[in-house]
Write an enzyme that holds these catalytic residues in place. Sequence first.
Site, mmCIF file in Angstrom:
data_model
loop_
_atom_site.group_PDB
_atom_site.id
_atom_site.type_symbol
_atom_site.label_atom_id
_atom_site.label_comp_id
_atom_site.label_asym_id
_atom_site.label_seq_id
_atom_site.Cartn_x
_atom_site.Cartn_y
_atom_site.Cartn_z
ATOM 1 N N GLN A 51 -7.324 3.467 -16.392
ATOM 2 C CA GLN A 51 -8.282 4.273 -15.460
ATOM 3 C C GLN A 51 -7.853 4.725 -14.190
ATOM 4 O O GLN A 51 -6.987 4.268 -13.592
ATOM 5 C CB GLN A 51 -9.183 2.973 -14.869
ATOM 6 C CG GLN A 51 -10.567 3.693 -14.220
ATOM 7 C CD GLN A 51 -11.459 2.849 -13.280
ATOM 8 O OE1 GLN A 51 -10.986 1.963 -12.552
ATOM 9 N NE2 GLN A 51 -12.750 2.689 -13.723
ATOM 10 N N CYS B 111 -16.362 3.485 -7.588
ATOM 11 C CA CYS B 111 -15.829 2.635 -6.655
ATOM 12 C C CYS B 111 -16.288 3.194 -5.445
ATOM 13 O O CYS B 111 -16.116 4.189 -4.903
ATOM 14 C CB CYS B 111 -14.413 2.646 -6.686
ATOM 15 S SG CYS B 111 -13.762 1.506 -5.424
ATOM 16 N N ASN C 48 -22.880 -1.716 -18.216
ATOM 17 C CA ASN C 48 -22.055 -2.606 -17.427
ATOM 18 C C ASN C 48 -22.823 -3.364 -16.314
ATOM 19 O O ASN C 48 -23.727 -2.798 -15.819
ATOM 20 C CB ASN C 48 -20.787 -1.950 -17.238
ATOM 21 C CG ASN C 48 -19.901 -2.780 -15.989
ATOM 22 O OD1 ASN C 48 -19.703 -2.399 -14.749
ATOM 23 N ND2 ASN C 48 -19.746 -4.019 -16.420
ATOM 24 N N GLY D 146 -23.343 -7.374 -14.515
ATOM 25 C CA GLY D 146 -24.056 -8.836 -14.442
ATOM 26 C C GLY D 146 -24.362 -9.553 -15.698
ATOM 27 O O GLY D 146 -25.234 -10.172 -15.963
HETATM 28 C C1 LIG Z 1 -12.299 -7.908 -8.144
HETATM 29 C C2 LIG Z 1 -12.867 -6.317 -8.747
HETATM 30 C C3 LIG Z 1 -12.227 -5.391 -8.708
HETATM 31 C C4 LIG Z 1 -12.937 -4.066 -9.535
HETATM 32 N N1 LIG Z 1 -11.924 -3.049 -9.584
HETATM 33 C C5 LIG Z 1 -12.770 -1.932 -10.145
HETATM 34 C C6 LIG Z 1 -11.607 -0.880 -10.489
HETATM 35 O O1 LIG Z 1 -10.368 -0.911 -10.519
HETATM 36 N N2 LIG Z 1 -12.353 0.125 -11.191
HETATM 37 C C7 LIG Z 1 -13.528 0.241 -11.577
HETATM 38 O O2 LIG Z 1 -14.037 1.039 -12.105
HETATM 39 N N3 LIG Z 1 -14.581 -0.993 -11.249
HETATM 40 C C8 LIG Z 1 -13.932 -2.110 -10.466
HETATM 41 N N4 LIG Z 1 -14.684 -3.148 -10.227
HETATM 42 C C9 LIG Z 1 -15.998 -3.063 -11.115
HETATM 43 C C10 LIG Z 1 -16.106 -3.757 -12.195
HETATM 44 O O3 LIG Z 1 -15.476 -2.955 -13.430
HETATM 45 C C11 LIG Z 1 -17.456 -3.874 -12.874
HETATM 46 O O4 LIG Z 1 -18.180 -2.544 -12.846
HETATM 47 C C12 LIG Z 1 -18.391 -4.804 -11.846
HETATM 48 O O5 LIG Z 1 -17.692 -5.799 -11.509
HETATM 49 C C13 LIG Z 1 -19.594 -5.186 -12.568
HETATM 50 O O6 LIG Z 1 -19.710 -5.741 -13.853
HETATM 51 P P1 LIG Z 1 -19.530 -7.420 -13.888
HETATM 52 O O7 LIG Z 1 -20.906 -7.780 -13.346
HETATM 53 O O8 LIG Z 1 -19.509 -7.467 -15.461
HETATM 54 O O9 LIG Z 1 -18.561 -8.040 -13.189
HETATM 55 C C14 LIG Z 1 -14.223 -4.276 -9.711
HETATM 56 C C15 LIG Z 1 -14.921 -5.425 -9.671
HETATM 57 C C16 LIG Z 1 -14.326 -6.608 -9.197
HETATM 58 C C17 LIG Z 1 -15.225 -7.899 -9.172
#
Ligand SMILES: Cc1cc2nc3c(=O)[nH]c(=O)nc-3n(C[C@H](O)[C@H](O)[C@H](O)COP(=O)(O)O)c2cc1C
Length: 332
Positions: free
Chosen positions: A66, A96, A207, A209
Site C-alpha cells: 500500500q 487516511c 471494510n 467494523g
Molecule cells: C492502527 C491502525 C493503523 C491503520 N493504518 C492504515 C494504513 O496504513 N492504511 C490504510 O489504508 N488504513 C489504515 N488503517 C485503517 C484500516 O485499514 C481499516 O480501514 C480500519 O481499521 C477499519 O477496519 P476495521 O474496523 O476492520 O479495523 C489503520 C487502522 C488502524 C487501527
Amino acid sequence: MLKKINRKISVAPMMDCTDRHERYFLRLLSKNIMLYTEMIATKSAIHGDRKKILGFNQIEKPLALQVGGSDKKELSEVCKIAEGMGYDEININLGCPSKKVQKNKFGACLMKEPDLVSECISEMINSCKIPVTAKTRIGFDDIESFDYLNSFVNKISEAGCKTIILHARKAILKGLTPKENLKIPKLNYPLVYEIKNKNKNLEIIINGGITNTEQIKEHLKNCDGVMIGRAIYQNPYFLAEIENKIFHNTNVPSRSEVAEKLVEYVKEEVKKGTRVNQIMRHTVGLYHGQNGANKWKRYLSDNMMARDSDFQKVNHIMTIAQNNEKANQVSS
Ligand SMILES: Cc1cc2nc3c(=O)[nH]c(=O)nc-3n(C[C@H](O)[C@H](O)[C@H](O)COP(=O)(O)O)c2cc1C
C-alpha cells in the site's frame, strides 16, 4: 501469466501493525487471505532503505504494497519497484485522514480531487503489470452521498482500476484524530452495497467494523470481498475461524502449532538482528478469550522486551503455549 488474486478475505493495512513480522505470523494462521503492508509513502519507498522498508518473506504472498502519494512520477516509480520486488498488487491509499498525510497531499483528502486521483491511477497502471487497486472512504466531511461516491468510484474505474476497497465510514478531515476517525463517523454498509449493485463489473471489497464470520457471510452476499483490520490484530486466531468457516479448511493449525513455528522464525530472525519483541509484540492477542490469555500476555511483556535475545526465554514460549493448549482442552 499473473495469477488471479483471491480477495474474498483480506487483512487491512495498518500502520505500525501489519509489518513483515505480523504478516508472517498471520500467514501461519491462514493460507487463503490477502495481505497488505502498512502504508508506505512514495518518497520512503524510493529513497529509503528498500530492504528494510519494502522487504518481505515469500511466505507472506499474496501480498499487496500500500502506497501513499499523489505525485504521478513517484507513484509510477514505486509501481515499478513493487513489481520488481515481487509484490502481487499495489494499492493506493485514498482513505487516511491524518493531518500529516493531508499535509503531504495523500490519503483521504484526495477524495476532493477525483481528476488528480484518476491521473495518478492511470500513470500507475501504465507503469506495471500487477493489479493497481484503491482503498478509500465512503465520503469526507459533509459529503456522504451515493452520487458523490459513485462518481468518484467511476473516475477510479475509468482510469483502469477495477478493485476498490471501501471503508464504510466517511473521513472527517478536520477536528478528529485518526483514532476517532475509525470510530465516530457512522458505518454505512448499505451505501457500499449500493455502489456494488450499480457497478457489477467492479470488485468491491467492504471494510469497517467487521468482527465475526456471520457478518462476513452477510457482506459476501452483497460485496465481492471483506477486509478486516482491528478484529484480527486484537484476536489473530479469528483467522483460523475464517479459514474453517469461510474457506472450509478443516486442517487449521492450533495456537501452539503456530507458536512452535513462530519460535523457529524468531530464532532465524534474531540471527539477522531482529529483536524478539519486534515479532512477539504482534502475538499478544493469540490467546484472546482463552484460558491462559493473561499468562501469555504477562510472559511476553516480562520477557520479550530485552534487547539481548535469550533463547531459553524464547523456548519457554512453547511451554506456555502447550500448557494453555491443555488448559483449554480440559475446559472445552
Ligand atoms: C492502527 C491502525 C493503523 C491503520 N493504518 C492504515 C494504513 O496504513 N492504511 C490504510 O489504508 N488504513 C489504515 N488503517 C485503517 C484500516 O485499514 C481499516 O480501514 C480500519 O481499521 C477499519 O477496519 P476495521 O474496523 O476492520 O479495523 C489503520 C487502522 C488502524 C487501527
